[in-house]
Design a protein around this motif. Structure first.
Motif, PDB file in Angstrom:
ATOM      1  N   ASP B  91      84.950  70.790  46.177  1.00 17.49           N
ATOM      2  CA  ASP B  91      84.425  71.881  45.917  1.00 17.49           C
ATOM      3  C   ASP B  91      83.526  72.600  47.179  1.00 17.49           C
ATOM      4  O   ASP B  91      82.798  72.458  47.514  1.00 17.49           O
ATOM      5  CB  ASP B  91      84.948  72.384  44.206  1.00 17.49           C
ATOM      6  CG  ASP B  91      84.781  71.674  42.967  1.00 17.49           C
ATOM      7  OD1 ASP B  91      86.348  70.835  43.336  1.00 17.49           O
ATOM      8  OD2 ASP B  91      84.604  71.662  41.917  1.00 17.49           O
ATOM      9  N   LYS B  98      84.479  80.339  43.305  1.00  8.27           N
ATOM     10  CA  LYS B  98      84.466  78.545  43.776  1.00  8.27           C
ATOM     11  C   LYS B  98      85.694  79.281  44.905  1.00  8.27           C
ATOM     12  O   LYS B  98      86.576  79.376  44.119  1.00  8.27           O
ATOM     13  CB  LYS B  98      85.395  78.050  42.551  1.00  8.27           C
ATOM     14  CG  LYS B  98      86.221  76.495  43.386  1.00  8.27           C
ATOM     15  CD  LYS B  98      85.881  75.937  41.792  1.00  8.27           C
ATOM     16  CE  LYS B  98      85.276  75.294  40.522  1.00  8.27           C
ATOM     17  NZ  LYS B  98      86.024  74.847  39.878  1.00  8.27           N
ATOM     18  N   VAL B 101      89.274  73.976  45.950  1.00 12.21           N
ATOM     19  CA  VAL B 101      89.232  72.192  46.174  1.00 12.21           C
ATOM     20  C   VAL B 101      90.573  71.456  46.623  1.00 12.21           C
ATOM     21  O   VAL B 101      91.135  72.108  46.352  1.00 12.21           O
ATOM     22  CB  VAL B 101      89.931  72.078  44.524  1.00 12.21           C
ATOM     23  CG1 VAL B 101      89.908  70.469  43.731  1.00 12.21           C
ATOM     24  CG2 VAL B 101      89.221  72.696  43.088  1.00 12.21           C
ATOM     25  N   SER B 102      89.636  70.115  47.157  1.00 10.36           N
ATOM     26  CA  SER B 102      90.193  69.467  48.545  1.00 10.36           C
ATOM     27  C   SER B 102      89.847  68.263  48.862  1.00 10.36           C
ATOM     28  O   SER B 102      88.712  67.859  47.675  1.00 10.36           O
ATOM     29  CB  SER B 102      89.762  70.061  49.521  1.00 10.36           C
ATOM     30  OG  SER B 102      89.597  71.388  49.546  1.00 10.36           O
TER      31      SER B 102
END
Lengths: 154, 154
Positions: B91, B98, B101-102
Motif C-alpha cells: 500500500d 492511500k 495497492v500494488s
C-alpha cells in the motif's frame, strides 16, 4: 524466461444483478450471506473458515473437494469503501502448493434500477502451467458470480 | 464508472545489470544493500524503517521529502524463491492518503554474463487521478532501478 516462471494476467468480469446495491454489498461484507455462494458447494466442504471483513482483516476458506483435493484461500483486506469497493489480496494454495497471488477489486454501483458488480483480478500464477491456471481462475470466478447471483434469490 | 474510481494498470520494466545475480538479489534481500538505492535519496529522509525479508514479513519506509510531503510504503512479502523471484504487496500512502495497492514481482536471472532484472507491477490506483498516478509510479520505479544500478558500482 526466468528459471522460476511467473505468469501475470488480469481479468475483469461484470454482472448486472437484480438486487439492491446494499444486498449485493452484503454478499461480500456479511459472513452469513457470503457463505451462501463462496466456499462450500455441491463438490466441496469447508474444513476451516475465518472471516474478518475490515481493512487489514484476514479471511480463510480451507476446502476439501469430493475428489480429495484441498484448496486454501488465504486473504487479507487492503481497502474497503462502504458500499463502493473492496480490495483484497489472496494467496491460493492447491494441495499445499501456492498456485498464485492475486489482487482483487470488487466494485458495486447502482445501475438502471439494478446493481452492477465488477470484479478485476490482477494475478501472478506460479509454474509452467501459469497461463492455464490463470484461464481456469477466470472461469472459476465466473462460476462464483453465477452462484452469487443465484444466492440473491434466496 | 463506479462512484469510487479505481484505475487498474500493469507495467513491466527490465534491466540488464553488470553484476552477478547474487549481488542483484542482495539489493532486495539485504537491508544494508537495499538502503543504498531504496528510500532515502537527495530529496527525502527516512523517518521510520522496518525490514523483514521473508514470506509473510513486513517492510515499511516512511519518508519525509524536502517539499514537506510524507510518503509511506507499507509492504508485505507473499512469496520468495531464493535467487529467483520475490512477490510483495504494498500500500502506498501520500500525505496519509492511500493512493494505491500494488502486487509487485521481482525476477532475477543470469543472462549473457550479466543479470536480467524484471519488475512487474499490477496496481490499483484510487481516485480520479488514478491513471496519472499509475504513469507516475512507472516513471518513479524506473528511477529507482536507475538508483539500484548505480548502487551496484559502490
Amino acid at each position: 524466461m526466468p528459471d522460476s516462471t511467473v505468469h501475470h494476467a488480469t481479468f475483469t468480469l461484470t454482472r448486472d444483478l437484480d438486487a439492491t446495491p446494499e444486498r449485493v454489498w452484503g454478499a461480500f461484507a456479511r459472513e452469513d450471506l457470503k457463505s451462501r455462494w463462496f466456499g462450500a458447494n455441491a463438490d466441496a466442504v469447508i474444513v476451516e473458515r475465518t472471516f474478518d471483513f475490515r481493512p487489514g482483516g484476514h479471511e480463510r476458506a480451507l476446502a476439501q473437494w469430493r475428489n480429495g483435493m484441498m484448496t486454501d484461500f488465504q486473504c487479507q483486506y487492503h481497502d474497503i469503501v462502504e458500499g463502493q469497493h473492496i480490495l483484497y489480496v489472496y494467496d491460493m494454495f492447491v494441495g499445499g502448493w501456492k498456485m498464485s497471488v492475486s489482487l482483487a477489486t470488487i466494485q458495486v454501483e447502482a445501475k438502471d434500477g439494478k446493481t452492477r458488480l465488477t470484479i478485476t483480478e490482477q494475478g501472478a500464477y506460479f509454474g509452467e502451467k501459469g497461463a492455464m491456471h490463470a484461464a481456469g481462475r477466470e472461469q472459476g470466478t465466473a462460476g462464483l458470480l453465477d452462484a452469487l447471483a443465484a444466492s440473491l434469490n434466496d
